[in-house]
Design a protein around this motif. Sequence first.
Motif, PDB file in Angstrom:
ATOM      1  N   PRO A 190      -8.953 -75.535 -58.904  1.00  0.00           N
ATOM      2  CA  PRO A 190      -7.869 -74.817 -59.599  1.00  0.00           C
ATOM      3  C   PRO A 190      -8.004 -73.506 -60.359  1.00  0.00           C
ATOM      4  N   ALA A 191      -8.995 -73.467 -61.030  1.00  0.00           N
ATOM      5  CA  ALA A 191      -9.368 -72.168 -61.802  1.00  0.00           C
ATOM      6  C   ALA A 191     -10.012 -71.091 -61.211  1.00  0.00           C
ATOM      7  N   LEU A 192     -10.828 -71.543 -60.125  1.00  0.00           N
ATOM      8  CA  LEU A 192     -11.890 -70.466 -59.807  1.00  0.00           C
ATOM      9  C   LEU A 192     -11.566 -69.951 -58.473  1.00  0.00           C
ATOM     10  N   LEU A 193     -10.857 -70.517 -57.648  1.00  0.00           N
ATOM     11  CA  LEU A 193     -10.640 -70.239 -56.411  1.00  0.00           C
ATOM     12  C   LEU A 193      -9.786 -68.799 -56.340  1.00  0.00           C
ATOM     13  N   LEU A 194      -9.271 -68.721 -57.349  1.00  0.00           N
ATOM     14  CA  LEU A 194      -8.257 -67.400 -57.429  1.00  0.00           C
ATOM     15  C   LEU A 194      -9.069 -66.125 -57.840  1.00  0.00           C
ATOM     16  N   ASP A 204      -9.056 -69.687 -68.617  1.00  0.00           N
ATOM     17  CA  ASP A 204      -8.550 -68.305 -68.721  1.00  0.00           C
ATOM     18  C   ASP A 204      -9.535 -67.553 -68.082  1.00  0.00           C
ATOM     19  N   VAL A 205      -9.252 -67.419 -66.764  1.00  0.00           N
ATOM     20  CA  VAL A 205     -10.039 -66.608 -65.819  1.00  0.00           C
ATOM     21  C   VAL A 205      -9.165 -65.781 -65.109  1.00  0.00           C
ATOM     22  N   PRO A 206      -9.762 -64.611 -64.360  1.00  0.00           N
ATOM     23  CA  PRO A 206      -8.975 -63.664 -63.677  1.00  0.00           C
ATOM     24  C   PRO A 206      -7.882 -64.385 -62.726  1.00  0.00           C
ATOM     25  N   TYR A 207      -6.622 -63.929 -62.786  1.00  0.00           N
ATOM     26  CA  TYR A 207      -5.540 -64.455 -61.872  1.00  0.00           C
ATOM     27  C   TYR A 207      -4.933 -65.821 -62.370  1.00  0.00           C
ATOM     28  N   GLN A 208      -5.632 -66.535 -63.360  1.00  0.00           N
ATOM     29  CA  GLN A 208      -4.774 -67.735 -63.926  1.00  0.00           C
ATOM     30  C   GLN A 208      -5.170 -67.904 -65.524  1.00  0.00           C
ATOM     31  N   HIS A 209      -4.117 -68.025 -66.256  1.00  0.00           N
ATOM     32  CA  HIS A 209      -4.214 -68.239 -67.614  1.00  0.00           C
ATOM     33  C   HIS A 209      -3.520 -69.398 -68.075  1.00  0.00           C
ATOM     34  N   GLU A 210      -3.947 -70.573 -68.165  1.00  0.00           N
ATOM     35  CA  GLU A 210      -2.795 -71.827 -68.176  1.00  0.00           C
ATOM     36  C   GLU A 210      -3.615 -72.625 -69.236  1.00  0.00           C
ATOM     37  N   THR A 211      -2.654 -73.532 -70.070  1.00  0.00           N
ATOM     38  CA  THR A 211      -3.230 -74.666 -71.025  1.00  0.00           C
ATOM     39  C   THR A 211      -2.273 -75.623 -70.596  1.00  0.00           C
ATOM     40  N   GLN A 212      -2.783 -76.771 -70.510  1.00  0.00           N
ATOM     41  CA  GLN A 212      -2.084 -78.321 -70.081  1.00  0.00           C
ATOM     42  C   GLN A 212      -2.502 -79.340 -71.101  1.00  0.00           C
ATOM     43  N   TYR A 213      -1.577 -80.109 -71.328  1.00  0.00           N
ATOM     44  CA  TYR A 213      -1.953 -81.234 -72.165  1.00  0.00           C
ATOM     45  C   TYR A 213      -1.245 -82.558 -71.321  1.00  0.00           C
ATOM     46  N   THR A 230       2.595 -78.060 -69.617  1.00  0.00           N
ATOM     47  CA  THR A 230       2.069 -76.633 -69.020  1.00  0.00           C
ATOM     48  C   THR A 230       2.539 -75.506 -69.625  1.00  0.00           C
ATOM     49  N   SER A 231       1.577 -74.580 -70.142  1.00  0.00           N
ATOM     50  CA  SER A 231       1.843 -73.259 -70.840  1.00  0.00           C
ATOM     51  C   SER A 231       2.827 -72.783 -69.889  1.00  0.00           C
ATOM     52  N   LEU A 232       3.905 -71.813 -70.383  1.00  0.00           N
ATOM     53  CA  LEU A 232       4.732 -70.987 -69.514  1.00  0.00           C
ATOM     54  C   LEU A 232       3.834 -69.820 -69.114  1.00  0.00           C
ATOM     55  N   SER A 233       3.862 -69.603 -67.706  1.00  0.00           N
ATOM     56  CA  SER A 233       2.802 -68.866 -67.152  1.00  0.00           C
ATOM     57  C   SER A 233       3.287 -67.434 -66.439  1.00  0.00           C
ATOM     58  N   THR A 234       4.690 -67.316 -66.260  1.00  0.00           N
ATOM     59  CA  THR A 234       5.379 -66.300 -65.213  1.00  0.00           C
ATOM     60  C   THR A 234       6.220 -65.782 -66.277  1.00  0.00           C
ATOM     61  N   ALA A 235       6.458 -64.262 -66.064  1.00  0.00           N
ATOM     62  CA  ALA A 235       7.340 -63.531 -66.971  1.00  0.00           C
ATOM     63  C   ALA A 235       8.592 -64.078 -66.655  1.00  0.00           C
ATOM     64  N   ARG A 236       9.264 -64.683 -65.323  1.00  0.00           N
ATOM     65  CA  ARG A 236      10.293 -65.282 -65.289  1.00  0.00           C
ATOM     66  C   ARG A 236      10.601 -66.417 -66.313  1.00  0.00           C
ATOM     67  N   GLU A 237       9.690 -67.212 -66.330  1.00  0.00           N
ATOM     68  CA  GLU A 237       9.877 -68.340 -67.262  1.00  0.00           C
ATOM     69  C   GLU A 237      10.014 -67.900 -68.724  1.00  0.00           C
ATOM     70  N   LYS A 238       9.278 -67.065 -69.049  1.00  0.00           N
ATOM     71  CA  LYS A 238       9.385 -66.547 -70.516  1.00  0.00           C
ATOM     72  C   LYS A 238      10.756 -65.641 -70.629  1.00  0.00           C
ATOM     73  N   ASP A 277      -9.243 -84.746 -61.735  1.00  0.00           N
ATOM     74  CA  ASP A 277      -8.855 -83.934 -60.558  1.00  0.00           C
ATOM     75  C   ASP A 277      -8.463 -82.542 -61.552  1.00  0.00           C
ATOM     76  N   ASN A 278      -8.332 -82.750 -62.557  1.00  0.00           N
ATOM     77  CA  ASN A 278      -7.686 -81.301 -63.558  1.00  0.00           C
ATOM     78  C   ASN A 278      -8.585 -80.578 -64.458  1.00  0.00           C
ATOM     79  N   SER A 279      -9.738 -81.479 -64.643  1.00  0.00           N
ATOM     80  CA  SER A 279     -10.480 -81.076 -65.791  1.00  0.00           C
ATOM     81  C   SER A 279     -12.059 -81.110 -65.297  1.00  0.00           C
ATOM     82  N   ALA A 280     -12.978 -80.671 -66.184  1.00  0.00           N
ATOM     83  CA  ALA A 280     -14.399 -80.653 -65.754  1.00  0.00           C
ATOM     84  C   ALA A 280     -14.973 -81.927 -66.140  1.00  0.00           C
TER      85      ALA A 280
END
Length: 330
Positions: free
Chosen positions: A7-11, A92-101, A110-118, A147-150
Amino acid sequence: MLRTLRPALLLATASVTAGLLTAPAAAFAADTTTQLTASQMSAALKTVAGSTGASAAKGWAGSFRMTSERQGSGSGTFVTDPAGGRAYTRIDVPYQHETQYAVARKGVYTSLSTAREKAAVKMMRRPSVKYVFAARPSLNITSWTRDNSADPSTVLTDDTEYAGTKVTHTDNSATYRFDDDDEGAYTYEVSAAGVLTSAKISYSSYMTVAFTWRYGAQHVTLPTTAQTIGSATLDKGLAYLDLGTDVRKLAKKSAADVRVAANKHTVRVSVLRKVVKRDVTRFNQDAKVKVVAVTTVTGGVRISARNPWTGVKVAYTIKASGKKVVVTKK
Protein backbone atom coordinates in the motif's frame (compact mmCIF):
# COMPACT_ATOMS: atom_id res chain seq x y z
CA MET A 1 7.66 -7.16 -2.47
CA LEU A 2 6.11 -7.86 0.92
CA ARG A 3 2.33 -7.59 1.01
CA THR A 4 2.44 -5.21 4.00
CA LEU A 5 4.65 -2.84 2.05
CA ARG A 6 2.54 -2.65 -1.10
CA PRO A 7 0.00 0.00 0.00
CA ALA A 8 2.80 2.45 0.74
CA LEU A 9 5.61 1.49 -1.58
CA LEU A 10 4.17 0.39 -4.91
CA LEU A 11 3.59 4.08 -5.64
CA ALA A 12 7.31 4.74 -5.26
CA THR A 13 8.71 1.98 -7.42
CA ALA A 14 11.46 4.13 -8.82
CA SER A 15 13.00 4.40 -5.41
CA VAL A 16 15.65 3.58 -3.01
CA THR A 17 19.36 3.31 -2.09
CA ALA A 18 20.96 1.19 0.61
CA GLY A 19 22.43 1.59 4.06
CA LEU A 20 19.58 2.56 6.34
CA LEU A 21 20.14 -0.18 8.85
CA THR A 22 23.47 -0.76 10.48
CA ALA A 23 24.80 -4.03 9.18
CA PRO A 24 24.78 -6.81 11.76
CA ALA A 25 28.06 -6.80 13.41
CA ALA A 26 30.88 -8.11 11.53
CA ALA A 27 32.28 -7.57 14.98
CA PHE A 28 31.26 -10.94 16.35
CA ALA A 29 34.37 -13.06 16.12
CA ALA A 30 32.69 -16.39 16.72
CA ASP A 31 29.69 -16.02 14.44
CA THR A 32 28.51 -19.28 12.95
CA THR A 33 27.03 -19.37 9.46
CA THR A 34 24.60 -22.12 8.46
CA GLN A 35 23.32 -22.67 4.94
CA LEU A 36 19.55 -23.18 4.82
CA THR A 37 17.49 -24.70 2.04
CA ALA A 38 14.28 -22.95 0.99
CA SER A 39 12.16 -25.23 3.18
CA GLN A 40 14.53 -24.83 6.13
CA MET A 41 14.46 -21.04 5.80
CA SER A 42 10.68 -21.03 5.66
CA ALA A 43 10.43 -23.27 8.73
CA ALA A 44 12.98 -21.22 10.67
CA LEU A 45 11.22 -17.94 10.01
CA LYS A 46 7.85 -19.44 10.89
CA THR A 47 9.33 -20.39 14.25
CA VAL A 48 10.58 -16.83 14.71
CA ALA A 49 7.13 -15.57 13.72
CA GLY A 50 5.62 -17.66 16.51
CA SER A 51 7.95 -16.18 19.14
CA THR A 52 7.43 -12.71 17.70
CA GLY A 53 3.66 -13.10 17.78
CA ALA A 54 3.80 -14.06 21.45
CA SER A 55 5.88 -10.96 22.23
CA ALA A 56 3.51 -8.78 20.20
CA ALA A 57 0.40 -10.06 21.97
CA LYS A 58 0.39 -7.18 24.48
CA GLY A 59 1.25 -4.62 21.82
CA TRP A 60 3.95 -3.52 19.43
CA ALA A 61 5.26 -0.46 17.65
CA GLY A 62 7.63 0.05 14.78
CA SER A 63 8.85 2.26 12.00
CA PHE A 64 10.40 2.08 8.57
CA ARG A 65 12.56 4.30 6.40
CA MET A 66 13.17 4.23 2.68
CA THR A 67 15.35 6.33 0.38
CA SER A 68 15.55 6.77 -3.37
CA GLU A 69 18.25 7.94 -5.70
CA ARG A 70 15.64 9.60 -7.90
CA GLN A 71 12.57 10.27 -5.78
CA GLY A 72 13.77 11.01 -2.27
CA SER A 73 13.14 9.42 1.08
CA GLY A 74 10.12 8.24 3.00
CA SER A 75 9.15 6.93 6.39
CA GLY A 76 6.37 5.28 8.33
CA THR A 77 5.24 4.66 11.90
CA PHE A 78 3.08 1.83 13.24
CA VAL A 79 1.47 1.28 16.66
CA THR A 80 -0.85 -1.57 17.63
CA ASP A 81 -2.71 -1.96 20.94
CA PRO A 82 -4.46 -5.36 20.82
CA ALA A 83 -5.88 -5.02 24.36
CA GLY A 84 -7.47 -1.68 23.52
CA GLY A 85 -8.51 -2.84 20.05
CA ARG A 86 -6.74 0.04 18.32
CA ALA A 87 -4.02 0.54 15.72
CA TYR A 88 -2.27 3.50 14.14
CA THR A 89 -0.30 3.82 10.91
CA ARG A 90 1.38 6.81 9.32
CA ILE A 91 2.83 6.53 5.82
CA ASP A 92 4.88 9.36 4.33
CA VAL A 93 6.51 8.23 1.08
CA PRO A 94 6.64 9.68 -2.44
CA TYR A 95 3.09 9.87 -3.81
CA GLN A 96 1.41 8.72 -0.58
CA HIS A 97 0.93 10.63 2.67
CA GLU A 98 -1.68 9.00 4.85
CA THR A 99 -2.51 8.45 8.52
CA GLN A 100 -5.03 5.87 9.71
CA TYR A 101 -6.51 4.86 13.05
CA ALA A 102 -8.38 1.57 13.25
CA VAL A 103 -10.79 0.68 16.06
CA ALA A 104 -12.06 -2.85 16.55
CA ARG A 105 -15.77 -3.32 15.78
CA LYS A 106 -16.12 0.38 14.94
CA GLY A 107 -14.18 1.51 11.90
CA VAL A 108 -11.26 3.43 10.44
CA TYR A 109 -10.22 7.08 10.60
CA THR A 110 -8.26 8.15 7.48
CA SER A 111 -6.56 11.50 7.02
CA LEU A 112 -7.95 13.79 4.34
CA SER A 113 -5.56 13.28 1.46
CA THR A 114 -6.85 15.20 -1.56
CA ALA A 115 -7.29 18.86 -2.32
CA ARG A 116 -10.99 18.22 -3.03
CA GLU A 117 -11.57 16.68 0.39
CA LYS A 118 -9.88 19.62 2.10
CA ALA A 119 -11.84 22.09 -0.03
CA ALA A 120 -15.08 20.29 0.83
CA VAL A 121 -14.66 20.55 4.62
CA LYS A 122 -13.70 24.21 4.21
CA MET A 123 -16.87 24.79 2.18
CA MET A 124 -18.84 23.01 4.91
CA ARG A 125 -17.35 25.44 7.47
CA ARG A 126 -15.50 22.68 9.29
CA PRO A 127 -11.84 23.67 8.83
CA SER A 128 -10.73 21.75 11.93
CA VAL A 129 -11.59 18.41 10.27
CA LYS A 130 -8.50 16.32 9.47
CA TYR A 131 -9.91 12.79 9.28
CA VAL A 132 -12.83 10.97 7.70
CA PHE A 133 -14.39 8.07 9.63
CA ALA A 134 -15.73 5.02 7.81
CA ALA A 135 -17.78 2.65 9.95
CA ARG A 136 -16.76 -1.03 9.89
CA PRO A 137 -18.65 -2.87 12.66
CA SER A 138 -16.92 -6.16 11.86
CA LEU A 139 -13.36 -4.77 11.92
CA ASN A 140 -10.82 -7.08 13.57
CA ILE A 141 -7.59 -5.38 14.66
CA THR A 142 -5.41 -8.44 14.11
CA SER A 143 -6.64 -8.88 10.55
CA TRP A 144 -6.47 -5.16 9.85
CA THR A 145 -2.82 -4.84 10.94
CA ARG A 146 -1.85 -7.88 8.87
CA ASP A 147 -3.18 -6.15 5.76
CA ASN A 148 -2.46 -2.49 6.48
CA SER A 149 0.46 -2.27 8.89
CA ALA A 150 3.97 -3.68 9.25
CA ASP A 151 2.85 -6.57 11.42
CA PRO A 152 6.19 -8.25 12.30
CA SER A 153 4.94 -11.83 12.18
CA THR A 154 3.38 -11.22 8.77
CA VAL A 155 6.55 -9.56 7.46
CA LEU A 156 8.49 -12.65 8.50
CA THR A 157 6.31 -15.13 6.68
CA ASP A 158 5.00 -13.18 3.69
CA ASP A 159 7.64 -14.23 1.15
CA THR A 160 10.29 -16.53 2.64
CA GLU A 161 10.57 -19.74 0.63
CA TYR A 162 14.12 -19.13 -0.60
CA ALA A 163 17.45 -20.68 0.30
CA GLY A 164 19.77 -18.49 2.34
CA THR A 165 21.89 -18.31 5.45
CA LYS A 166 21.49 -18.08 9.21
CA VAL A 167 24.29 -16.35 11.08
CA THR A 168 24.27 -17.15 14.79
CA HIS A 169 26.08 -14.60 16.94
CA THR A 170 27.86 -15.19 20.24
CA ASP A 171 24.98 -13.64 22.22
CA ASN A 172 22.58 -16.15 20.57
CA SER A 173 20.94 -13.51 18.42
CA ALA A 174 20.76 -14.37 14.72
CA THR A 175 20.71 -12.85 11.25
CA TYR A 176 18.75 -14.50 8.42
CA ARG A 177 19.51 -13.57 4.83
CA PHE A 178 18.16 -14.67 1.46
CA ASP A 179 17.55 -13.36 -2.07
CA ASP A 180 14.28 -13.91 -3.86
CA ASP A 181 14.00 -14.97 -7.49
CA ASP A 182 13.71 -11.37 -8.66
CA GLU A 183 15.72 -8.43 -7.29
CA GLY A 184 15.01 -8.56 -3.55
CA ALA A 185 17.63 -9.12 -0.86
CA TYR A 186 16.19 -9.75 2.62
CA THR A 187 17.90 -9.45 6.01
CA TYR A 188 16.13 -10.21 9.30
CA GLU A 189 17.63 -9.51 12.74
CA VAL A 190 16.35 -11.77 15.51
CA SER A 191 17.05 -11.42 19.24
CA ALA A 192 18.39 -14.17 21.49
CA ALA A 193 14.79 -14.76 22.57
CA GLY A 194 13.88 -15.52 18.96
CA VAL A 195 11.98 -12.27 18.34
CA LEU A 196 12.24 -10.13 15.19
CA THR A 197 13.80 -6.75 16.01
CA SER A 198 14.62 -5.28 12.59
CA ALA A 199 14.67 -6.02 8.89
CA LYS A 200 16.18 -4.63 5.71
CA ILE A 201 14.88 -5.31 2.23
CA SER A 202 16.84 -4.10 -0.79
CA TYR A 203 15.50 -4.19 -4.32
CA SER A 204 18.44 -4.45 -6.70
CA SER A 205 20.38 -1.19 -6.62
CA TYR A 206 17.41 1.18 -6.48
CA MET A 207 15.40 0.58 -3.29
CA THR A 208 16.10 -0.21 0.33
CA VAL A 209 13.53 -0.32 3.12
CA ALA A 210 14.55 -0.71 6.77
CA PHE A 211 12.21 -1.68 9.61
CA THR A 212 12.60 -1.71 13.39
CA TRP A 213 10.17 -3.03 16.02
CA ARG A 214 9.69 -2.87 19.78
CA TYR A 215 7.25 -4.84 21.91
CA GLY A 216 5.02 -4.15 24.92
CA ALA A 217 1.78 -2.41 25.85
CA GLN A 218 0.92 0.57 23.62
CA HIS A 219 -1.63 3.38 23.68
CA VAL A 220 -3.36 4.90 20.65
CA THR A 221 -5.16 8.25 21.05
CA LEU A 222 -7.93 8.72 18.48
CA PRO A 223 -8.78 11.95 16.63
CA THR A 224 -11.26 14.22 18.40
CA THR A 225 -14.85 14.75 17.31
CA ALA A 226 -13.94 18.22 16.01
CA GLN A 227 -11.21 16.68 13.85
CA THR A 228 -13.50 14.03 12.35
CA ILE A 229 -16.20 13.86 9.69
CA GLY A 230 -18.29 10.84 8.75
CA SER A 231 -17.71 9.33 5.31
CA ALA A 232 -21.35 9.87 4.26
CA THR A 233 -21.20 13.54 5.23
CA LEU A 234 -17.93 14.02 3.38
CA ASP A 235 -19.42 12.34 0.30
CA LYS A 236 -22.27 14.84 0.45
CA GLY A 237 -19.85 17.75 0.71
CA LEU A 238 -17.86 16.49 -2.25
CA ALA A 239 -21.05 16.12 -4.27
CA TYR A 240 -21.86 19.81 -3.80
CA LEU A 241 -18.31 21.17 -4.04
CA ASP A 242 -18.38 22.01 -7.76
CA LEU A 243 -22.13 22.35 -8.06
CA GLY A 244 -22.26 25.01 -10.79
CA THR A 245 -19.80 23.22 -13.04
CA ASP A 246 -21.29 19.79 -12.45
CA VAL A 247 -24.89 20.79 -13.19
CA ARG A 248 -23.84 22.68 -16.33
CA LYS A 249 -21.96 19.62 -17.59
CA LEU A 250 -24.93 17.41 -16.75
CA ALA A 251 -27.29 19.67 -18.71
CA LYS A 252 -25.04 19.63 -21.77
CA LYS A 253 -24.49 15.87 -21.55
CA SER A 254 -28.21 15.20 -21.24
CA ALA A 255 -28.93 17.42 -24.24
CA ALA A 256 -26.33 15.53 -26.27
CA ASP A 257 -27.83 12.21 -25.20
CA VAL A 258 -31.28 13.41 -26.27
CA ARG A 259 -29.95 14.34 -29.71
CA VAL A 260 -28.45 10.87 -30.08
CA ALA A 261 -31.75 9.29 -29.06
CA ALA A 262 -33.61 11.47 -31.62
CA ASN A 263 -31.23 10.27 -34.35
CA LYS A 264 -31.56 13.49 -36.42
CA HIS A 265 -35.37 13.36 -36.26
CA THR A 266 -37.74 15.70 -34.47
CA VAL A 267 -37.05 15.55 -30.74
CA ARG A 268 -40.03 14.14 -28.88
CA VAL A 269 -40.65 15.71 -25.49
CA SER A 270 -41.40 12.31 -23.94
CA VAL A 271 -38.04 10.96 -25.08
CA LEU A 272 -36.26 14.07 -23.84
CA ARG A 273 -37.79 13.73 -20.38
CA LYS A 274 -36.95 10.03 -20.20
CA VAL A 275 -33.29 10.55 -21.22
CA VAL A 276 -32.71 13.49 -18.88
CA LYS A 277 -34.27 11.69 -15.92
CA ARG A 278 -32.04 8.70 -16.64
CA ASP A 279 -28.91 10.88 -16.74
CA VAL A 280 -29.85 12.70 -13.54
CA THR A 281 -30.44 9.39 -11.77
CA ARG A 282 -27.00 8.17 -12.80
CA PHE A 283 -25.45 11.46 -11.71
CA ASN A 284 -26.99 11.20 -8.25
CA GLN A 285 -25.98 7.56 -7.93
CA ASP A 286 -22.37 8.41 -8.76
CA ALA A 287 -22.45 11.31 -6.28
CA LYS A 288 -23.93 9.00 -3.60
CA VAL A 289 -26.29 11.89 -2.81
CA LYS A 290 -29.48 13.17 -4.45
CA VAL A 291 -27.97 16.45 -5.61
CA VAL A 292 -30.02 17.23 -8.71
CA ALA A 293 -33.81 17.27 -9.00
CA VAL A 294 -35.85 17.03 -12.22
CA THR A 295 -39.10 18.93 -12.74
CA THR A 296 -41.39 18.69 -15.76
CA VAL A 297 -41.93 21.98 -17.60
CA THR A 298 -43.64 22.85 -20.87
CA GLY A 299 -41.62 21.36 -23.73
CA GLY A 300 -39.10 19.58 -21.54
CA VAL A 301 -37.64 19.53 -18.05
CA ARG A 302 -35.90 21.71 -15.50
CA ILE A 303 -32.93 20.35 -13.58
CA SER A 304 -31.91 22.13 -10.39
CA ALA A 305 -29.77 21.86 -7.27
CA ARG A 306 -29.08 23.89 -4.11
CA ASN A 307 -25.91 23.75 -2.01
CA PRO A 308 -27.14 23.29 1.60
CA TRP A 309 -24.02 24.93 3.05
CA THR A 310 -23.58 27.96 0.80
CA GLY A 311 -27.19 28.39 -0.35
CA VAL A 312 -26.05 28.64 -3.99
CA LYS A 313 -28.74 27.53 -6.47
CA VAL A 314 -28.19 26.26 -10.01
CA ALA A 315 -30.88 25.45 -12.57
CA TYR A 316 -31.19 24.75 -16.31
CA THR A 317 -34.12 24.02 -18.59
CA ILE A 318 -33.71 21.45 -21.33
CA LYS A 319 -36.38 21.72 -24.00
CA ALA A 320 -37.22 20.19 -27.36
CA SER A 321 -37.32 22.53 -30.35
CA GLY A 322 -37.89 20.66 -33.60
CA LYS A 323 -34.72 18.68 -34.23
CA LYS A 324 -32.82 20.73 -31.65
CA VAL A 325 -32.42 20.58 -27.91
CA VAL A 326 -32.21 23.96 -26.19
CA VAL A 327 -30.38 24.32 -22.87
CA THR A 328 -31.00 27.52 -20.91
CA LYS A 329 -29.53 28.57 -17.58
CA LYS A 330 -32.23 29.87 -15.21
